[in-house]
Design an enzyme around this catalytic site. Structure first.
Site, short mmCIF file in Angstrom:
data_model
loop_
_atom_site.label_atom_id
_atom_site.label_comp_id
_atom_site.label_asym_id
_atom_site.label_seq_id
_atom_site.Cartn_x
_atom_site.Cartn_y
_atom_site.Cartn_z
N SER A 76 0.85 -1.19 0.00
CA SER A 76 0.00 0.00 0.00
C SER A 76 0.89 1.24 0.00
O SER A 76 0.62 2.22 -0.71
CB SER A 76 -0.91 0.04 1.23
N ASN A 155 -6.78 -9.09 -7.29
CA ASN A 155 -6.89 -9.85 -6.05
C ASN A 155 -8.24 -10.52 -5.85
O ASN A 155 -8.36 -11.52 -5.16
CB ASN A 155 -6.59 -8.94 -4.85
N GLN A 183 -0.29 -9.53 -6.42
CA GLN A 183 -0.94 -10.85 -6.49
C GLN A 183 -0.31 -11.74 -7.55
O GLN A 183 -0.61 -12.94 -7.61
CB GLN A 183 -2.44 -10.69 -6.77
N SER A 203 4.51 -7.26 -2.18
CA SER A 203 4.26 -7.40 -0.75
C SER A 203 4.66 -8.80 -0.31
O SER A 203 4.27 -9.78 -0.95
CB SER A 203 2.78 -7.17 -0.47
N HIS A 205 3.85 -10.58 2.38
CA HIS A 205 2.93 -11.50 3.06
C HIS A 205 1.99 -12.25 2.12
O HIS A 205 1.25 -13.13 2.54
CB HIS A 205 2.15 -10.77 4.18
N THR A 241 14.79 3.37 9.67
CA THR A 241 15.69 2.23 9.82
C THR A 241 15.04 0.99 9.21
O THR A 241 13.88 0.69 9.49
CB THR A 241 15.98 1.99 11.32
N CYS A 328 -9.95 -6.36 2.52
CA CYS A 328 -10.06 -4.95 2.87
C CYS A 328 -11.52 -4.49 2.88
O CYS A 328 -11.83 -3.47 3.45
CB CYS A 328 -9.30 -4.09 1.89
N1 PLP Z 1 -2.27 -4.60 -4.08
C1 PLP Z 1 -2.97 -5.73 -4.17
C2 PLP Z 1 -3.41 -6.21 -5.51
C3 PLP Z 1 -3.30 -6.45 -3.02
O1 PLP Z 1 -4.02 -7.56 -3.12
C4 PLP Z 1 -2.88 -5.95 -1.78
C5 PLP Z 1 -3.25 -6.63 -0.53
O2 PLP Z 1 -4.39 -6.98 -0.30
C6 PLP Z 1 -2.14 -4.76 -1.74
C7 PLP Z 1 -1.85 -4.11 -2.91
C8 PLP Z 1 -1.68 -4.16 -0.44
O3 PLP Z 1 -0.67 -4.93 0.14
P1 PLP Z 1 -0.17 -4.61 1.63
O4 PLP Z 1 -1.02 -5.44 2.53
O5 PLP Z 1 1.26 -5.06 1.65
O6 PLP Z 1 -0.30 -3.17 1.84
#
Ligand code: PLP
Length: 499
Positions: A76, A155, A183, A203, A205, A241, A328
Site C-alpha cells: 500500500s 486480487n 498478487q 508485498s 505476506h 531504519t 479490505c
Molecule cells: N495490491 C494488491 C493487488 C493487493 O491484493 C494488496 C493486498 O491486499 C495490496 C496491494 C496491499 O498490500 P499490503 O497489505 O502489503 O499493503
C-alpha cells in the site's frame, strides 16, 4: 450432519501462512543481526549485508537490478509512494493518470487524494472478465497523460492483464507505466524487464513472507522521490531504519518463488476441481474469474440466491476461511467495486465468494470444503436463528428475555446508534466477554452490515449457548425497515460491556 471439524485456509489472496524458512530467517536476523545497517561497526555491517543480500534476491526474482529495489512498509505504501512521486514530478505540466476501476484500494484511494490536488484520473473500462479494453486505453491516453497504472493480477477475480501489450502502447505514447504486481508474484512469472514497466509493487505476506514489508521496483532513470522523509536509507527514497528481519523474511519467501511457480499447475488443477465440484452442487453457479488464463489459485464465484455473509459464517463455523471480495472490504457493506466493474449487480456481489488456494492447499482441503459447501447449499439449517429486520420489532426488542449483543466497530457506532438496551462488545475480543453474556436469554447479535454478527452467533453456538440468533443485514437493514422506531428508541439504555 456430523463431521470432523478441520482448519482449511482458502483466503491466500488476503494473506498467506509464513513458511518455516521465513520464520527461521526472521527469527535468526531479529536475534543475531540487530545492528543498524546505516552504522559502521561490525554488527551494523552484518545487518547491512543481510539487507543487500535480500535486495539481490528480490531483484533476481523479478529480473531487476538491486539498485532498482526499494524496500517499504507494505505494498500500500509502495503504491502511494509511486503515484504521489510521479504526479509531483509532472504536475502541473501534465495532469492525467489513466488507470482501471478494478485496482486495489491503496491505488484508488491514493488517486482520489491526487484528484483533490488537481490530477485528472481517467478510468479505462474492463470487460466481463476484468480485462482492460485496449482500444479504450489507447484512446484515453492524451497529451496531458504522464502515467498509466494497471495491476498485473487482480486480487478478487485473479484476472491477469496483458501488461506487455499495455507497455507497447505506453511506450508508443511516451507515458510511464506502473503495475501493482502484488498478487502476481509467486503465482505467475514476474519479469519486470519483459513486462516493460517503469514501476512495480510487491508485498511479502502474499508469498508466505512476513507482514509489514513491501517493495517497489523503480526502473533506472524513472522519476522518484520519497513519500517518507528523513534519513538516507534506501537511496534516500524511503527514510526509516530498515526492518532487517522482515526484509530477510521477504528474501526467504522470494527464494521459494521458483518452487511455487513449479507447483502452480497443481494448484490450478485443485482449483478447477473445486469449481467443478461446486457446479455439480449448484448448476447455476457463476464463475467471475477467467476460466483458463487467470491466476492459478483464485476463483470468484457467485451463488445465486445465497447470501455470502451466511455462507462465510457457516464455513467459518466448520473451520474454513474464505472471503467475500477482498479482505479490505469485509467490514464495509458496499458491494465490491471490482465485481460491479465487471458487470455484477450489487445483489450478485453479495452472493459472491472468493476462494484463493495456495501451494500448501491439499486435495483433502478441497474435499472438505466441497462437503461443507454442499451441506450449506443444499439447505442444512443454520444452527442459529436468522432474525429478519422486520421480525425485530418493539415487542421483541423490549422482551425481558431478549439480549441484544452489538459487536460493531467504534467507527460504525458513530455512524448509527444501537438498538435500545443493547450490550456493546468487541467482535475481535468476543471470547473475553463470555462471562457477561447470559446463557438463559435469547441472544440476538447485531453488527453494521450483517457480516460479523453471523460469525459471532455461530461462535457463541460453539461455546454451547442455546438460544442464539443474529440480525440479518445488520443495523443498516434494520434502520431502513424501522425508520420511525429508530428515531424513537435507538441509542437508549445502551451499555458497553467491560473486559
Ligand atoms: N495490491 C494488491 C493487488 C493487493 O491484493 C494488496 C493486498 O491486499 C495490496 C496491494 C496491499 O498490500 P499490503 O497489505 O502489503 O499493503
Amino acid at each position: 450432519m456430523l463431521r470432523f471439524r478441520r482448519n482449511v485456509y482458502l483466503d491466500n489472496n488476503a494473506t498467506t501462512r509464513p513458511s518455516k524458512e521465513v520464520v527461521r530467517q526472521v527469527t535468526r536476523v531479529l536475534k543475531s543481526h540487530y545492528g543498524n545497517p546505516s552504522s559502521l561497526y561490525r554488527t551494523a555491517r552484518d545487518s547491512a549485508a543481510v539487507l543487500e543480500e535480500a535486495r539481490k534476491t528480490l531483484a533476481e526474482t523479478i529480473n531487476a537490478a538491486p539498485e532498482e529495489i526499494i524496500f517499504t512498509g507494505c505494498a500500500s505504501e509502495s503504491n502511494n509512494a509511486i503515484l504521489k512521486a510521479v504526479s509531483a514530478h509532472f504536475f502541473p505540466a501534465k495532469k492525467r493518470i489513466v488507470t482501471t476501476p478494478i485496482e486495489h484500494p491503496s491505488v484508488l484511494a491514493a488517486l482520489q487524494h491526487l484528484e483533490r490536488q488537481g490530477i485528472n484520473v481517467a478510468f479505462c473500462p474492463v470487460d466481463p472478465q476484468g480485462l482492460v479494453r485496449m482500444e479504450e486505453l489507447e484512446r484515453l491516453i492524451d497529451g496531458e497523460t504522464f502515467l498509466v497504472c494497471c495491476m498485473y493480477a487482480n486480487n478478487e477475480t485473479g484476472t491477469v492483464q496483458d501488461i506487455g501489450r499495455i507497455a507497447e502502447i505506453t511506450k508508443r505514447k511516451g507515458v510511464l507505466l506502473m503495475s501493482d504486481c502484488v498478487q502476481a508474484l509467486g503465482k505467475i512469472p514476474v519479469d519486470v524487464r519483459q513486462l516493460g514497466v517503469n514501476y512495480a509493487t510487491f508485498s511479502a505476506h502474499k508469498i508466505h513472507g512476513p507482514k509489514g514489508i513491501g517493495a517497489m521496483y523503480v526502473k533506472e532513470g524513472s522519476p522518484m522521490s520519497p513519500l517518507i522523509h528523513g534519513g538516507h536509507q534506501e537511496q534516500g527514497l524511503r527514510a526509516g531504519t530498515e526492518s532487517t528481519h522482515n526484509i530477510a523474511g521477504f528474501a526467504a519467501a522470494c527464494a521459494a518463488v521458483p518452487g511455487m511457480l513449479a507447483r502452480a499447475p497443481t494448484v490450478r488443477e485443485l482449483k478447477d476441481r473445486l469449481v467443478e465440484g461446486l457446479r455439480e452442487i449448484k448448476p447455476d453457479l457463476r464463475l467471475n474469474s477467467p476460466a483458463n488464463d487467470g491466476l492459478p489459485n483464485t476463483a470468484s464465484l457467485t451463488f445465486p440466491g445465497i447470501d455470502n455473509a451466511l455462507f462465510i459464517a457457516y464455513l467459518d463455523y466448520y473451520g474454513i476461511a474464505a472471503s467475500a471480495g477482498s479482505a479490505c472490504n469485509t467490514q464495509e457493506n458496499a458491494a465490491s467495486h471490482v465485481l460491479t466493474s465487471i458487470g455484477l449487480s450489487a445483489e450478485q456481489a453479495r452472493q459472491t465468494l472468493r476462494i484463493s488456494l495456495s501451494d500448501e492447499t491439499a486435495e483433502r482441503d478441497v474435499a472438505y470444503f466441497l462437503q461443507t459447501a454442499r451441506d450449506f447449499i443444499q439447505g442444512e439449517p443454520m444452527p442459529v436463528t436468522i432474525v429478519a429486520p422486520g421480525q425485530l420489532d418493539e415487542n421483541l426488542l423490549t422482551n425481558r428475555n431478549t439480549f441484544i449483543l452489538d459487536v460493531r466497530f467504534g467507527y460504525d457506532r458513530k455512524l448509527l446508534k444501537s438498538l435500545p438496551g443493547a450490550r456493546e462488545a468487541s467482535f475481535v475480543f468476543i471470547k473475553k466477554y463470555l462471562k457477561q453474556i447470559p446463557r438463559d436469554k435469547n441472544i440476538i447479535v447485531i453488527c453494521q452490515g450483517g457480516y460479523n454478527s453471523p460469525i459471532t452467533a455461530l461462535y457463541l453456538k460453539l461455546k454451547h449457548y442455546r438460544n442464539v440468533g443474529f440480525l440479518l443485514g445488520g443495523m443498516l437493514a434494520w434502520k431502513l425497515c424501522h425508520g420511525a422506531l429508530y428515531d424513537k428508541l435507538a441509542g437508549k439504555d445502551v451499555v458497553r460491556l467491560n473486559v
